[in-house]
Design a protein around this motif. Structure first.
Motif, PDB file in Angstrom:
ATOM      1  N   ALA A   1       0.840  -1.203   0.000  1.00  0.00           N
ATOM      2  CA  ALA A   1       0.000   0.000   0.000  1.00  0.00           C
ATOM      3  C   ALA A   1       0.875   1.253   0.000  1.00  0.00           C
ATOM      4  CB  ALA A   1      -0.935  -0.006   1.208  1.00  0.00           C
TER       5      ALA A   1
ATOM      6  N   ARG B   1       2.193   2.059  -3.394  1.00  0.00           N
ATOM      7  CA  ARG B   1       1.191   2.679  -4.265  1.00  0.00           C
ATOM      8  C   ARG B   1       0.883   4.110  -3.863  1.00  0.00           C
ATOM      9  NH1 ARG B   1      -2.943  -2.223  -5.757  1.00  0.00           N
ATOM     10  NH2 ARG B   1      -1.334  -3.609  -6.540  1.00  0.00           N
TER      11      ARG B   1
ATOM     12  N   TYR C   1      -6.858   0.603   0.395  1.00  0.00           N
ATOM     13  CA  TYR C   1      -6.073  -0.624   0.296  1.00  0.00           C
ATOM     14  C   TYR C   1      -6.233  -1.478   1.549  1.00  0.00           C
ATOM     15  CZ  TYR C   1      -3.926   1.667  -3.664  1.00  0.00           C
ATOM     16  OH  TYR C   1      -3.718   2.311  -4.856  1.00  0.00           O
TER      17      TYR C   1
ATOM     18  N   PHE D   1      -7.094  -7.054  -2.053  1.00  0.00           N
ATOM     19  CA  PHE D   1      -5.719  -6.606  -1.822  1.00  0.00           C
ATOM     20  C   PHE D   1      -5.081  -7.432  -0.708  1.00  0.00           C
ATOM     21  CE2 PHE D   1      -2.539  -3.508  -0.237  1.00  0.00           C
ATOM     22  CZ  PHE D   1      -1.865  -3.277  -1.417  1.00  0.00           C
TER      23      PHE D   1
END
Length: 91
Positions: free
Chosen positions: A6, A9, A46, A52
């Motif tokens: 996470a 990202r 996330y 995920f």
């Protein structure tokens, strides 16, 4: 595993928050609220996404299986030895 993915990202928000904290020192709680909010806003989808989490769990299980087979952690297997270039010019 999930937090690292996470954070990858949301790398821009992580960098902004980290920079603010370094610059603010002990006052970061007060001065970095905007950056902290932006980071939380980016990360929360996330953390709440079951797909995920499932993908992170599968990756963790795969790495654990490899470790049990080889006895060598993936990080160490991916290390590359330095390559030395020898020159014939030196005489």
């Amino acid at each position: 595993m999930v937090p690292e993915k996470a954070q990858e990202r949301c790398s821009k928000q992580v960098q902004d928050f980290s920079r603010c904290c370094k610059e603010s020192g002990i006052l970061m709680v007060v001065t970095c609220q905007k950056e902290n909010s932006a980071l939380k806003e980016c990360l929360m989808p996330y953390y709440k996404d079951p797909a995920f989490h499932a993908a992170g769990k599968m990756e963790h299980l795969r790495k654990r299986e490899e470790l049990r087979k080889t006895g060598i952690p993936i990080k160490k297997r991916l290390w590359k030895l330095p390559t030395w270039k020898y020159s014939n010019d030196a005489q």
